[in-house]
Scaffold this active site. Structure first.
Site, PDB file in Angstrom:
ATOM      1  N   ARG A  67     -10.762 -50.071 -30.060  1.00  0.00           N
ATOM      2  CA  ARG A  67     -11.147 -48.709 -30.495  1.00  0.00           C
ATOM      3  C   ARG A  67     -11.826 -48.250 -29.309  1.00  0.00           C
ATOM      4  O   ARG A  67     -12.569 -48.965 -28.542  1.00  0.00           O
ATOM      5  CB  ARG A  67     -11.843 -48.754 -31.629  1.00  0.00           C
ATOM      6  CG  ARG A  67     -11.111 -48.753 -32.880  1.00  0.00           C
ATOM      7  CD  ARG A  67     -10.344 -47.659 -33.233  1.00  0.00           C
ATOM      8  NE  ARG A  67      -9.673 -47.656 -34.533  1.00  0.00           N
ATOM      9  CZ  ARG A  67      -8.418 -48.039 -34.678  1.00  0.00           C
ATOM     10  NH1 ARG A  67      -7.808 -48.666 -33.683  1.00  0.00           N
ATOM     11  NH2 ARG A  67      -7.865 -48.097 -35.886  1.00  0.00           N
ATOM     12  N   HIS A 119      -3.220 -44.704 -26.970  1.00  0.00           N
ATOM     13  CA  HIS A 119      -3.307 -45.614 -28.259  1.00  0.00           C
ATOM     14  C   HIS A 119      -2.076 -46.225 -28.822  1.00  0.00           C
ATOM     15  O   HIS A 119      -1.686 -45.572 -29.944  1.00  0.00           O
ATOM     16  CB  HIS A 119      -4.201 -44.617 -29.158  1.00  0.00           C
ATOM     17  CG  HIS A 119      -4.826 -45.335 -30.334  1.00  0.00           C
ATOM     18  ND1 HIS A 119      -5.916 -44.987 -30.912  1.00  0.00           N
ATOM     19  CD2 HIS A 119      -4.309 -46.352 -31.138  1.00  0.00           C
ATOM     20  CE1 HIS A 119      -6.081 -45.737 -31.980  1.00  0.00           C
ATOM     21  NE2 HIS A 119      -5.151 -46.888 -32.098  1.00  0.00           N
TER      22      HIS A 119
HETATM   23  P1  NDP Z   1      -9.371 -58.847 -37.895  1.00  0.00           P
HETATM   24  O1  NDP Z   1     -10.263 -58.166 -38.959  1.00  0.00           O
HETATM   25  O2  NDP Z   1      -8.455 -59.783 -38.314  1.00  0.00           O
HETATM   26  O3  NDP Z   1     -10.398 -59.200 -36.850  1.00  0.00           O
HETATM   27  C1  NDP Z   1     -11.381 -58.773 -36.323  1.00  0.00           C
HETATM   28  C2  NDP Z   1     -12.152 -59.711 -35.295  1.00  0.00           C
HETATM   29  O4  NDP Z   1     -13.477 -59.158 -34.734  1.00  0.00           O
HETATM   30  C3  NDP Z   1     -12.690 -60.922 -36.184  1.00  0.00           C
HETATM   31  O5  NDP Z   1     -12.354 -62.119 -35.370  1.00  0.00           O
HETATM   32  C4  NDP Z   1     -14.005 -60.776 -36.378  1.00  0.00           C
HETATM   33  O6  NDP Z   1     -14.879 -61.846 -36.598  1.00  0.00           O
HETATM   34  C5  NDP Z   1     -14.380 -59.917 -35.109  1.00  0.00           C
HETATM   35  N1  NDP Z   1     -15.706 -58.979 -35.111  1.00  0.00           N
HETATM   36  C6  NDP Z   1     -15.851 -58.295 -36.054  1.00  0.00           C
HETATM   37  N2  NDP Z   1     -17.168 -57.844 -35.957  1.00  0.00           N
HETATM   38  C7  NDP Z   1     -17.703 -58.566 -34.891  1.00  0.00           C
HETATM   39  C8  NDP Z   1     -18.931 -58.682 -34.416  1.00  0.00           C
HETATM   40  N3  NDP Z   1     -19.925 -57.754 -34.762  1.00  0.00           N
HETATM   41  N4  NDP Z   1     -19.133 -59.493 -33.350  1.00  0.00           N
HETATM   42  C9  NDP Z   1     -18.162 -60.316 -33.101  1.00  0.00           C
HETATM   43  N5  NDP Z   1     -16.938 -60.150 -33.453  1.00  0.00           N
HETATM   44  C10 NDP Z   1     -16.532 -59.208 -34.526  1.00  0.00           C
HETATM   45  O7  NDP Z   1      -8.847 -57.506 -37.129  1.00  0.00           O
HETATM   46  P2  NDP Z   1      -7.378 -57.176 -36.509  1.00  0.00           P
HETATM   47  O8  NDP Z   1      -7.141 -58.310 -35.539  1.00  0.00           O
HETATM   48  O9  NDP Z   1      -6.226 -56.974 -37.410  1.00  0.00           O
HETATM   49  O10 NDP Z   1      -7.655 -55.721 -35.607  1.00  0.00           O
HETATM   50  C11 NDP Z   1      -8.550 -55.819 -34.759  1.00  0.00           C
HETATM   51  C12 NDP Z   1      -8.680 -54.230 -34.295  1.00  0.00           C
HETATM   52  O11 NDP Z   1      -7.631 -53.984 -33.508  1.00  0.00           O
HETATM   53  C13 NDP Z   1      -8.510 -53.245 -35.494  1.00  0.00           C
HETATM   54  O12 NDP Z   1      -9.807 -53.085 -36.189  1.00  0.00           O
HETATM   55  C14 NDP Z   1      -8.374 -51.878 -34.707  1.00  0.00           C
HETATM   56  O13 NDP Z   1      -9.356 -51.309 -34.395  1.00  0.00           O
HETATM   57  C15 NDP Z   1      -7.619 -52.426 -33.215  1.00  0.00           C
HETATM   58  N6  NDP Z   1      -6.011 -51.958 -33.453  1.00  0.00           N
HETATM   59  C16 NDP Z   1      -5.876 -51.344 -32.451  1.00  0.00           C
HETATM   60  C17 NDP Z   1      -4.415 -50.668 -32.290  1.00  0.00           C
HETATM   61  C18 NDP Z   1      -3.985 -49.900 -31.123  1.00  0.00           C
HETATM   62  O14 NDP Z   1      -2.592 -49.626 -31.324  1.00  0.00           O
HETATM   63  N7  NDP Z   1      -4.574 -49.723 -30.234  1.00  0.00           N
HETATM   64  C19 NDP Z   1      -3.255 -51.107 -33.355  1.00  0.00           C
HETATM   65  C20 NDP Z   1      -3.877 -52.216 -34.536  1.00  0.00           C
HETATM   66  C21 NDP Z   1      -5.275 -52.394 -34.415  1.00  0.00           C
HETATM   67  P3  NDP Z   1     -14.888 -62.887 -37.738  1.00  0.00           P
HETATM   68  O15 NDP Z   1     -13.679 -63.580 -37.373  1.00  0.00           O
HETATM   69  O16 NDP Z   1     -15.935 -63.891 -37.853  1.00  0.00           O
HETATM   70  O17 NDP Z   1     -14.541 -62.235 -38.844  1.00  0.00           O
HETATM   71  C1  OXD Z   2      -4.428 -49.504 -36.009  1.00  0.00           C
HETATM   72  C2  OXD Z   2      -4.234 -48.637 -35.005  1.00  0.00           C
HETATM   73  O1  OXD Z   2      -5.547 -49.578 -36.406  1.00  0.00           O
HETATM   74  O2  OXD Z   2      -2.879 -48.330 -34.832  1.00  0.00           O
HETATM   75  O3  OXD Z   2      -3.576 -50.014 -36.685  1.00  0.00           O
HETATM   76  O4  OXD Z   2      -5.136 -48.350 -34.196  1.00  0.00           O
END
Ligand code: NDP
Ligand code: OXD
Length: 313
Positions: free
Chosen positions: A228, A276
């Site tokens: 993000r 994005h």
């Molecule tokens: P998940 O919820 O599966 O994974 C999130 C990861 O981040 C987990 O490993 C989590 O830790 C870690 N995390 C969260 N908070 C913290 C913190 N404070 N400190 C350290 N680690 C942290 O999410 P996804 O993998 O499905 O997606 C990740 C992000 O990708 C989405 O939230 C979105 O913002 C972004 N995204 C962007 C897209 C784009 O087109 N640019 C498309 C899709 C998604 P833990 O494993 O311990 O819970």
């Molecule tokens: C998502 C994105 O969060 O597209 O899936 O950013």
């Protein structure tokens, strides 16, 4: 139980295809209609208008059309109903492609060749094996783990950082605040796949970038952010690129989106910008899962891929 009606409230996406596919099985009301409608039980949303959801008296669940749910938590009047995020092979595949594409481009000196070509320069820089480069994935969740496993298969050394301990074979894992600096110090290419939460906002700042490892064949450390935009400080990235703290960056997300035309990131010679677009939410792949979940919920089964409201993702 009667099939619940859906409110579709998606800002910045074309709603037609979502509506068409959802309507195959359920009645769909398209925002701005639907506020206060007692017949609506589900909301399918992307950046919905503040306080819209709290106006629905019989709302039972909210479905995000993205993997990220910060757009939902931005609503000050968010009602206390379950929130479902996207977890789908198609989206994961798109993100894996993006991450591997950007890592390989930086590793194989794509920027240098793009600069050389218009000048007709025939120069081959020294090549390094992938195993000399360590890619550190911040956010070892659904998307981070999938990308990690392909990077491992290509021979990169891979590190992962998460909130809780997340062991993964072949990956050096680090967790929590205590693990952050050791993770950064062991990382040449930083890939950000974190969710945006109060804990992660602004985490990609100059101080953090300064900690990245620099002794590598790349000639400097690299940032790739597809998580993000508000995880990062755009100005800190520019500072780090300009003073050599960072060698290059690939940015898919920005503090303000669309990236303002006045942003220096557009023209920065060391930055690769995508709008994005790392992993798009394609309704043809996502709607069937949403409809299946609604059916299951109405049969009394539990919802999958629920957001942890306390953690914010
Ligand atoms: P998940 O919820 O599966 O994974 C999130 C990861 O981040 C987990 O490993 C989590 O830790 C870690 N995390 C969260 N908070 C913290 C913190 N404070 N400190 C350290 N680690 C942290 O999410 P996804 O993998 O499905 O997606 C990740 C992000 O990708 C989405 O939230 C979105 O913002 C972004 N995204 C962007 C897209 C784009 O087109 N640019 C498309 C899709 C998604 P833990 O494993 O311990 O819970
Ligand atoms: C998502 C994105 O969060 O597209 O899936 O950013």
């Amino acid at each position: 139980m009667e099939k619940g009606r859906i409110l579709l409230a998606v800002t910045g996406f074309h709603p037609q295809r979502w509506r068409e596919l959802l309507s195959a099985e359920r009645e769909v009301v398209l925002e701005p209609d639907g506020a206060k409608d007692p017949s609506i039980t589900y909301a399918v949303v992307w950046k919905q208008k503040p306080n819209l959801l709290s106006s629905l008296p019989n709302l039972r669940a909210i479905f995000s059309i993205g993997a990220g749910v910060d757009h939902i938590f931005a609503d000050p009047g968010l009602p206390d109903v379950p929130i479902v995020k996207v977890v789908a092979d198609n989206l994961t595949q798109y993100m894996t492609e993006y991450v591997v594409w950007r890592v390989l481009d930086h590793h194989r000196q794509g920027l240098l060749y793009r600069q050389q070509q218009p000048k007709k320069i025939w120069h081959e820089p020294q090549q390094r094996p992938a195993g000399d480069i360590s890619v550190g994935i911040m956010g070892l969740g659904t998307l981070g783990r999938a990308a990690a496993s392909v990077l491992l298969s290509l021979g990169f050394a891979v590190n992962g950082w998460s909130r809780s301990e997340r062991p993964m074979e072949g990956v050096a894992t680090y967790a929590g605040e205590a693990g952050l600096i050791p993770f950064l110090k062991a990382t040449d290419i930083l890939v950000v796949l974190l969710p945006l939460t109060p804990d992660t906002k602004g985490i990609i700042n100059y101080g953090v970038l300064k900690e990245l490892r620099k002794r590598n064949g790349l000639g400097g450390s690299v940032l790739i952010n597809a998580g993000r935009g508000r995880l990062q400080k755009d100005a800190d990235i520019i500072r780090a690129l300009d003073d050599g703290t960072l060698k290059e960056a690939s940015l898919d997300v920005f503090e303000v989106e669309p990236l303002p035309k006045t942003s220096p990131l557009w023209n920065h010679p060391k930055v690769f910008v995508t709008p994005h677009a790392a992993a798009t939410s394609d309704p043809i792949h996502l709607v069937p899962g949403m409809l299946r979940q609604m059916d299951a919920f109405e049969r009394g089964e539990k919802l999958d891929n629920l957001v942890d409201r306390k953690a914010g993702y």
